[in-house]
Write an enzyme that holds these catalytic residues in place. Structure first.
Site, short mmCIF file in Angstrom:
data_model
loop_
_atom_site.label_atom_id
_atom_site.label_comp_id
_atom_site.label_asym_id
_atom_site.label_seq_id
_atom_site.Cartn_x
_atom_site.Cartn_y
_atom_site.Cartn_z
N GLY A 199 -4.95 -6.43 5.47
CA GLY A 199 -6.15 -5.61 5.46
C GLY A 199 -7.29 -6.13 6.30
O GLY A 199 -7.97 -5.38 7.00
N THR A 227 0.88 -1.17 0.00
CA THR A 227 0.00 0.00 0.00
C THR A 227 0.91 1.21 0.00
O THR A 227 2.06 1.11 0.41
CB THR A 227 -0.87 0.01 1.28
OG1 THR A 227 -1.56 -1.23 1.41
CG2 THR A 227 -1.90 1.13 1.25
N THR A 246 -0.84 0.13 6.42
CA THR A 246 -0.45 -0.86 5.42
C THR A 246 -0.24 -2.20 6.11
O THR A 246 0.39 -2.26 7.17
CB THR A 246 0.83 -0.46 4.68
OG1 THR A 246 1.30 -1.55 3.89
CG2 THR A 246 1.94 -0.05 5.64
N GLY A 247 -0.79 -3.26 5.54
CA GLY A 247 -0.60 -4.57 6.15
C GLY A 247 -1.70 -5.53 5.79
O GLY A 247 -2.30 -5.44 4.72
N ARG A 288 -12.63 -8.16 -3.83
CA ARG A 288 -12.12 -8.01 -2.47
C ARG A 288 -11.72 -6.56 -2.21
O ARG A 288 -11.11 -5.92 -3.05
CB ARG A 288 -10.91 -8.92 -2.26
CG ARG A 288 -10.30 -8.84 -0.85
CD ARG A 288 -9.11 -7.91 -0.79
NE ARG A 288 -8.45 -7.93 0.53
CZ ARG A 288 -7.44 -7.15 0.87
NH1 ARG A 288 -6.94 -6.28 0.00
NH2 ARG A 288 -6.91 -7.21 2.08
N VAL A 289 -12.11 -6.04 -1.06
CA VAL A 289 -11.75 -4.68 -0.65
C VAL A 289 -11.04 -4.77 0.69
O VAL A 289 -11.51 -5.44 1.62
CB VAL A 289 -12.99 -3.78 -0.53
CG1 VAL A 289 -12.60 -2.39 -0.05
CG2 VAL A 289 -13.71 -3.68 -1.88
N GLY A 290 -9.90 -4.12 0.80
CA GLY A 290 -9.14 -4.13 2.04
C GLY A 290 -9.44 -2.93 2.92
O GLY A 290 -10.48 -2.28 2.80
N ASP A 291 -8.49 -2.62 3.80
CA ASP A 291 -8.70 -1.56 4.77
C ASP A 291 -8.42 -0.17 4.22
O ASP A 291 -8.92 0.83 4.76
CB ASP A 291 -7.82 -1.79 5.99
CG ASP A 291 -6.34 -1.71 5.66
OD1 ASP A 291 -5.88 -2.46 4.76
OD2 ASP A 291 -5.61 -0.91 6.28
#
Length: 306
Positions: free
Chosen positions: A228, A174, A225-226, A202-205
Site C-alpha cells: 500500500g 485486498t 492490491t499490494g 495505519r491506512v493503505g492505498d
C-alpha cells in the site's frame, strides 16, 4: 454495447509449492461466486456501480480473503478495515478507513458517497452514517478466523526474533472489482483488512482515490492490491489514468508500465484489475500470483491465481 467485470482477491497468494489442490479449488470457487454476483447484475441490465458493490460484498463474505470476514489482525489483535467505491459517470466517490463493525465495509463506503457531501470518513462519524443507512453490523467474533490469528502470532514472533521474511501474503491482501455496464459506465470498488500486524491507525492505498481505487468513464476503472505505501507514493491508479489521457497509452500499456516498471523502482509489489471505456480488461501483477477473475458478454470467462 458490451458489459464486462474483473475482480481480484488480493496479490498475496500462497506460494505455489504450498498450495494444495483442495485449497486452490476453494479459492477458485470463492472467486467464481463473487464474479457471478457481479456479472448477474450486469447481465440483467444493472449498473457498473451495483455490480462492483455486489462482487466486493461477496468477496468480503469469504473468510479466505483479507477483507470483511477474513480481515487480518492489527498488531494489537484488532480489526481495522478500509474500503472505497467510485462511480465513473461523475467521479463521485465514497471511502472509509479504520472501521470495525460493518459486515460489509464496501456498503459503508457507498453510503458515504450517496448520503454525504464527503469522500473519506473515519471513526464514529463514519459508523453513524452506516447505522443511519441500515447497514448490517456484525459482532467482533464474526471477523475472527483462526488462520488470521495464527498468522498474527507468527508475525509478532518473527519480528521479536529478527527473522521476519518478505512474504507477500503477509504484506498484501485486498479484494476489489471493476466493471463496465451495458450503458458504457465504469465503476470500481476495493476493500481490505490491511497488513498483518499493522500499527493501529495505519491506512493503505485501498480507500485513497487515485492510489488504490479509481473510475472515470473517459479512461478506466482500477482496483489495486499490494504494498500500500508504494501504491500511495506512486498514485498508481491516477498514473494509469494519466498515461491513457495524456500519453495515449492503451489500458494494457499503461497498467503494465506502472505495475512492472514504475512500482519496482519503489520496491513495490502487487497488482491490479482494470477495465477501459470499451470494456477491455487488464490484470497485471509483479509478484508470484494474484487471485483474479473476469467475465463479460464479449470476453471469455476466466478464474486464475498464478
Amino acid at each position: 454495447m458490451a458489459y464486462s467485470i474483473a475482480i481480484h482477491g488480493g496479490a498475496g497468494v500462497l506460494p505455489a509449492q504450498h498450495m494444495t489442490p483442495e485449497r486452490e479449488a476453494a479459492f477458485r470457487a470463492a472467486l467464481d461466486r463473487a464474479l457471478t454476483a457481479g456479472e448477474t447484475v450486469l447481465a440483467s441490465g444493472g449498473s457498473a456501480l451495483d455490480a462492483v458493490t455486489a462482487a466486493v460484498c461477496a468477496l468480503e463474505d469469504e473468510p479466505l480473503f483479507n477483507a470483511g470476514r477474513g480481515a487480518v489482525f492489527t498488531r494489537d489483535g484488532r480489526h481495522e478495515m478500509d474500503a472505497a467505491v467510485m462511480d465513473g459517470r461523475d467521479r463521485r466517490a465514497g471511502c472509509v478507513a479504520g472501521v470495525m463493525g460493518p459486515r460489509n465495509p464496501v456498503r459503508l463506503a457507498r453510503a458515504i458517497m450517496e448520503r454525504t457531501d464527503h469522500v473519506l470518513m473515519i471513526g464514529e462519524g463514519a459508523l453513524r452514517i452506516g447505522r443511519d443507512a441500515g447497514i448490517e453490523d456484525a459482532p467482533e467474533e464474526y471477523f475472527f478466523t483462526q488462520e488470521r490469528y495464527d498468522t498474527l502470532q507468527e508475525t509478532l514472533r518473527m519480528e521479536a526474533e529478527g527473522t521476519l521474511d518478505d512474504d507477500p501474503a503477509r504484506r498484501h491482501g485486498t479484494v476489489g472489482a471493476v466493471a463496465r455496464d451495458a450503458a458504457g459506465n465504469l465503476a470500481a470498488a476495493t476493500s481490505t483488512g490491511g497488513m498483518t500486524a499493522k500499527r493501529s491507525g495505519r491506512v493503505g492505498d485501498s480507500p485513497l482515490i487515485g492510489a488504490g481505487t479509481f473510475a472515470c468513464n473517459r479512461t478506466c476503472a482500477i482496483s489495486a492490491t499490494g504494498d500500500g505505501e508504494a501504491f500511495i507514493r506512486l498514485s498508481v491508479a491516477h498514473e494509469i489514468d494519466a498515461r491513457m489521457r495524456l500519453a495515449g497509452d492503451t489500458l494494457a500499456e499503461a497498467a503494465d508500465h506502472v505495475v512492472n516498471v514504475a512500482l519496482p523502482e519503489l520496491n513495490g509489489s502487487g497488482g491490479l484489475v482494470a477495465i477501459d471505456a470499451e470494456g477491455r480488461v487488464s490484470a497485471p501483477f509483479n509478484c508470484e500470483g494474484m487471485y483474479r477473475a473476469w467475465a463479460g458478454d464479449a470476453i471469455e470467462r476466466e478464474v486464475a491465481i498464478y
